[in-house]
Design an enzyme around this catalytic site. Structure first.
Site, PDB file in Angstrom:
ATOM      1  N   LYS A   1      -7.158  33.064  20.123  1.00 51.57           N
ATOM      2  CA  LYS A   1      -6.238  32.359  21.014  1.00 51.57           C
ATOM      3  C   LYS A   1      -4.948  31.968  20.297  1.00 51.57           C
ATOM      4  O   LYS A   1      -3.852  32.050  20.873  1.00 51.57           O
ATOM      5  CB  LYS A   1      -6.929  31.123  21.601  1.00 51.57           C
TER       6      LYS A   1
ATOM      7  N   TYR B   1     -13.068  32.830  18.353  1.00 49.55           N
ATOM      8  CA  TYR B   1     -12.453  32.522  19.650  1.00 49.55           C
ATOM      9  C   TYR B   1     -11.125  31.803  19.440  1.00 49.55           C
ATOM     10  O   TYR B   1     -10.083  32.191  19.988  1.00 49.55           O
ATOM     11  CB  TYR B   1     -13.399  31.671  20.495  1.00 49.55           C
TER      12      TYR B   1
ATOM     13  N   ASN C   1     -12.029  20.693  26.950  1.00 49.33           N
ATOM     14  CA  ASN C   1     -13.232  20.980  27.720  1.00 49.33           C
ATOM     15  C   ASN C   1     -13.096  20.488  29.155  1.00 49.33           C
ATOM     16  O   ASN C   1     -12.526  19.418  29.405  1.00 49.33           O
ATOM     17  CB  ASN C   1     -14.447  20.314  27.077  1.00 49.33           C
TER      18      ASN C   1
END
Length: 309
Positions: free
Chosen positions: A151, A147, A174
């Site tokens: 990115k 992931y 987050n």
């Protein structure tokens, strides 16, 4: 949310194409923009359901071109991505997060659009196991999973377009809130307390994360749309770390009972990012009056929403 003066300027605000509009973040970003007087066209993977929605498959160059020609947006906020770190299909991270973004930018160029701002969501996961304390945007990336690598690859690719499009990149840390899928950590914890579950199985309880409220994140996206931030990479974060133990303690206070916490080795990832906390200084310099919600209030909001359903 928008003030009456914001709403009075609706005619001059322009049209925003919002990918990932029906996702967790997208719903809040859409509400924030519409309240401020923007026309928002939501791009959806499935069939469009309303006058301000379009079907878009970002992995298809033809689909991207059709949407850009039809909508001709003044702004683009690109949130659509595979964002669950443990997603089983590694190839999909690159097909969607990298190639999909290339397709969108190429489609804007093919349609000869001159957008006022393009805001593209990356992720704070690109920092990996950074040990520099509070992480600024100058921290060298060191991604540790597919992931994050996807990115970061997307970021490098996007920068090749910076001479043609006014692009800003965000690195959200987050965040959470009502409506986030329960396979994410905080909703999982809250849902257990909503159900009065006696036991919860988690991974490493000592990891620390910088948690924000999704409503603040939506304000940040709107603010970046309105600022001269082309070429900038901006953390979206609170600047405060919280351990899972602290979140569990807070939820036990909110729900009024102690839960039996069991560490499941299957949930402990070898590439776990131990501590991830960002510096919000650049964000605050660009976007004034962000409404920062204490995490306890966010948890109470999520718990109340769950117990009310």
């Amino acid at each position: 949310m928008a003030s009456p003066s914001d709403q009075a300027n609706a005619a001059s605000r322009g049209c925003v194409l919002l990918t990932g509009a029906n996702g967790f973040t997208g719903k809040y970003v859409r509400a924030e923009l519409e309240a401020a007087g923007y026309t928002v066209v939501g791009a959806l993977m499935g069939a469009s359901r309303g006058p301000h929605e379009v079907t878009l498959d970002i992995t298809s160059p033809d689909s991207c071109r059709r949407v850009m020609e039809r909508v001709r947006p003044d702004y683009l906020i690109h949130l659509a991505a595979i964002s669950f770190v443990q997603h089983a299909d590694a190839d999909a991270f690159y097909r969607v997060n990298v190639i999909g973004t290339i397709n969108l930018l190429q489609a804007m160029a093919d349609a000869r659009l001159a957008p006022r701002r393009v805001v593209i969501a990356s992720s704070a996961n690109v920092y990996g196991n950074a040990t520099a304390g509070v992480i600024t945007e100058s921290q060298p990336p060191q991604p540790v999973n597919h992931y994050a690598v996807s990115k970061l690859a997307m970021e490098f690719m996007v920068r090749t377009w910076s001479d043609r499009l006014p692009i800003a990149i965000t690195r959200p840390f987050n965040y959470t809130g009502v409506g986030q899928e329960p396979h994410f950590l905080v909703p999982k914890i809250v849902s257990h307390f909503v159900k009065s579950a006696p036991v919860i199985e988690l991974g490493n309880l000592d990891v620390e994360r910088d948690f924000s409220d999704v409503r603040m994140v939506a304000q940040a996206y709107r603010g970046l749309l309105e600022q001269d931030c082309a070429g900038q990479t901006v953390n979206i974060c609170s600047g405060r770390p919280f351990s899972l133990r602290a979140i569990l303690d807070t939820m036990q206070t909110i729900a009024g009972y102690d839960i039996d916490v069991r560490v499941n080795p299957a949930f402990v990832r070898q590439s776990e990012v131990k501590t991830l906390v960002g510096s919000p200084d650049k964000l605050r310099s660009l976007v004034a009056n962000l409404q920062v919600t204490p995490l306890e209030e966010t948890l109470r909001w999520m718990y109340s929403a769950g117990t009310a359903t």
